[in-house]
Enzyme design. Structure first.
Site, PDB file in Angstrom:
ATOM      1  N   TYR A  32       3.986 -15.290 -14.231  1.00  0.00           N
ATOM      2  CA  TYR A  32       4.955 -14.929 -13.197  1.00  0.00           C
ATOM      3  C   TYR A  32       5.412 -16.223 -12.524  1.00  0.00           C
ATOM      4  O   TYR A  32       5.248 -16.449 -11.328  1.00  0.00           O
ATOM      5  CB  TYR A  32       4.394 -13.929 -12.182  1.00  0.00           C
ATOM      6  CG  TYR A  32       5.484 -13.009 -11.683  1.00  0.00           C
ATOM      7  CD1 TYR A  32       6.010 -12.039 -12.520  1.00  0.00           C
ATOM      8  CD2 TYR A  32       6.021 -13.151 -10.417  1.00  0.00           C
ATOM      9  CE1 TYR A  32       7.047 -11.224 -12.099  1.00  0.00           C
ATOM     10  CE2 TYR A  32       7.055 -12.334  -9.990  1.00  0.00           C
ATOM     11  CZ  TYR A  32       7.552 -11.378 -10.833  1.00  0.00           C
ATOM     12  OH  TYR A  32       8.581 -10.570 -10.414  1.00  0.00           O
ATOM     13  N   LEU A  33       5.960 -17.073 -13.381  1.00  0.00           N
ATOM     14  CA  LEU A  33       6.204 -18.474 -13.033  1.00  0.00           C
ATOM     15  C   LEU A  33       7.198 -18.656 -11.895  1.00  0.00           C
ATOM     16  O   LEU A  33       8.151 -17.890 -11.761  1.00  0.00           O
ATOM     17  CB  LEU A  33       6.704 -19.233 -14.271  1.00  0.00           C
ATOM     18  CG  LEU A  33       5.782 -19.205 -15.498  1.00  0.00           C
ATOM     19  CD1 LEU A  33       6.418 -20.009 -16.639  1.00  0.00           C
ATOM     20  CD2 LEU A  33       4.396 -19.744 -15.171  1.00  0.00           C
ATOM     21  N   HIS A  37       4.703 -23.707 -10.458  1.00  0.00           N
ATOM     22  CA  HIS A  37       4.254 -23.872 -11.847  1.00  0.00           C
ATOM     23  C   HIS A  37       5.151 -24.876 -12.580  1.00  0.00           C
ATOM     24  O   HIS A  37       4.679 -25.703 -13.352  1.00  0.00           O
ATOM     25  CB  HIS A  37       4.328 -22.538 -12.602  1.00  0.00           C
ATOM     26  CG  HIS A  37       3.465 -21.444 -12.024  1.00  0.00           C
ATOM     27  ND1 HIS A  37       3.996 -20.277 -11.523  1.00  0.00           N
ATOM     28  CD2 HIS A  37       2.126 -21.330 -11.887  1.00  0.00           C
ATOM     29  CE1 HIS A  37       3.019 -19.487 -11.106  1.00  0.00           C
ATOM     30  NE2 HIS A  37       1.866 -20.102 -11.309  1.00  0.00           N
TER      31      HIS A  37
HETATM   32  P1  AMP Z   1      -1.656 -19.370 -10.734  1.00  0.00           P
HETATM   33  O1  AMP Z   1      -0.711 -18.887 -11.775  1.00  0.00           O
HETATM   34  O2  AMP Z   1      -1.367 -18.834  -9.355  1.00  0.00           O
HETATM   35  O3  AMP Z   1      -3.098 -19.247 -11.136  1.00  0.00           O
HETATM   36  O4  AMP Z   1      -1.390 -20.930 -10.585  1.00  0.00           O
HETATM   37  C1  AMP Z   1      -1.427 -21.775 -11.712  1.00  0.00           C
HETATM   38  C2  AMP Z   1      -1.377 -23.202 -11.248  1.00  0.00           C
HETATM   39  O5  AMP Z   1      -0.191 -23.427 -10.492  1.00  0.00           O
HETATM   40  C3  AMP Z   1      -2.548 -23.557 -10.317  1.00  0.00           C
HETATM   41  O6  AMP Z   1      -2.993 -24.870 -10.620  1.00  0.00           O
HETATM   42  C4  AMP Z   1      -1.918 -23.488  -8.954  1.00  0.00           C
HETATM   43  O7  AMP Z   1      -2.555 -24.313  -7.999  1.00  0.00           O
HETATM   44  C5  AMP Z   1      -0.521 -23.992  -9.251  1.00  0.00           C
HETATM   45  N1  AMP Z   1       0.388 -23.540  -8.205  1.00  0.00           N
HETATM   46  C6  AMP Z   1       0.560 -22.285  -7.760  1.00  0.00           C
HETATM   47  N2  AMP Z   1       1.429 -22.250  -6.724  1.00  0.00           N
HETATM   48  C7  AMP Z   1       1.813 -23.534  -6.514  1.00  0.00           C
HETATM   49  C8  AMP Z   1       2.693 -24.163  -5.584  1.00  0.00           C
HETATM   50  N3  AMP Z   1       3.348 -23.482  -4.660  1.00  0.00           N
HETATM   51  N4  AMP Z   1       2.830 -25.498  -5.662  1.00  0.00           N
HETATM   52  C9  AMP Z   1       2.152 -26.227  -6.595  1.00  0.00           C
HETATM   53  N5  AMP Z   1       1.309 -25.686  -7.499  1.00  0.00           N
HETATM   54  C10 AMP Z   1       1.138 -24.351  -7.459  1.00  0.00           C
END
Ligand code: AMP
Length: 283
Positions: A32-33, A37
């Site tokens: 759900y990029l 991401h």
């Molecule tokens: P998730 O899909 O939420 O597990 O996130 C995957 C990766 O994206 C993890 O390393 C998160 O820390 C990073 N991430 C999620 N939201 C953000 C954001 N707003 N800014 C930077 N990195 C993010």
């Protein structure tokens, strides 16, 4: 871009790339990029020859009653975005293949995982470190990218990599925010219009803490009391935790210094949101 669901195929492709002397960047996500991401993918693309994105909503890191089933998923849309970012391999394994019948091995990082999110979500980090260790073994990347949005998770993964001598450079990337300051998160789609407005309580708390620290307030308890009162003004907000910690140990601090990070988890309605940031300096 090739979409791969088969674990052995993904592993074989990466082993082959390594054999050809290519460097591999890896961005693990739950899909759900959003722009957060994409910032990791952009840096991954810049650093290596092969860019691997994994999308896996990992059941092992969700507790009972949490949002595993309802977590937003849209592989078609994610694949389009991934393609436009220059991803070479999108790895999207099935949960039953990652955790087949009889699965019984877990990676547990002690200490750092016991507080903050670990306290509110028992078993969460064990699920995270287990799946990240598995994904690292499948992809065998040279670089892996994580967001500082999940500050504790990044610290835990750095610890795991160091402790297990993983030959992978862990790269932490800054939080990407909406124009009004809300940290981007796949879970933001859960918010109603009114909750979305109240969700600004988190980034506003961070901004006030920074302002106070910059103006010379160094008593953490006093800063936290002001923030707590401000957040509680929002009818939909319920604080899970609100702390000022040392960036490396994640232990509570009494006095603000250059290592101080404000970490907060706040429920806005039923949605649990995270934010964090250093109080002094430009990190
Ligand atoms: P998730 O899909 O939420 O597990 O996130 C995957 C990766 O994206 C993890 O390393 C998160 O820390 C990073 N991430 C999620 N939201 C953000 C954001 N707003 N800014 C930077 N990195 C993010």
């Amino acid at each position: 871009m090739k979409i791969i669901t088969d674990i052995s195929e993904m592993q074989m492709r990466c082993v082959e790339a390594r054999r050809r002397g290519l460097q591999i960047s890896f961005v693990p996500t739950m899909g759900y990029l959003h722009e957060g991401h994409l910032s990791l993918l952009r840096e991954g693309r810049r650093r290596a020859d092969i860019l691997v994105l994994s999308i896996f909503v990992n059941p092992a890191q969700f507790g009972v009653g949490e949002d595993y089933e309802s977590y937003p998923r849209d592989l078609t849309r994610d694949a389009q975005m991934a393609r436009s970012m220059g991803v070479d391999f999108l790895f999207a394994p099935e949960a039953a293949a990652m955790y087949p019948k009889g699965y019984s091995t877990y990676v547990d990082v002690e200490g750092l995982t016991e507080r903050l999110c670990g306290e509110s979500r028992p078993g969460h980090f064990r699920g995270v470190t287990t799946v990240v260790a598995k994904l690292f073994n499948i992809v065998q990347p040279h670089f892996a990218f994580f967001g500082q949005k999940d500050f504790q998770q990044l610290a835990v993964i750095r610890r795991m990599s160091a402790d297990l001598n993983l030959p992978i450079e862990i790269v932490g990337m800054p939080i990407v925010r909406e124009n009004d300051g809300l940290a981007m998160s796949s879970r933001n789609v859960y918010l109603s219009v009114e909750e979305r407005r109240q969700a600004l309580a988190l980034s506003q708390a961070l901004a006030s803490a920074r302002r106070m620290a910059r103006e010379g307030e160094n008593d953490c308890a006093r800063i936290l009391a002001v923030l707590r009162a401000a957040i509680e003004q929002h009818s939909a907000a319920r604080i899970d935790y609100l702390k000022i910690c040392h960036q490396a140990t994640l232990q509570d601090q009494d006095r603000v210094d250059g290592d101080s990070v404000l970490l907060l988890a706040v429920f806005i309605g039923k949605t649990r949101l995270l934010d964090n940031g250093f109080l002094l300096g430009d990190r």
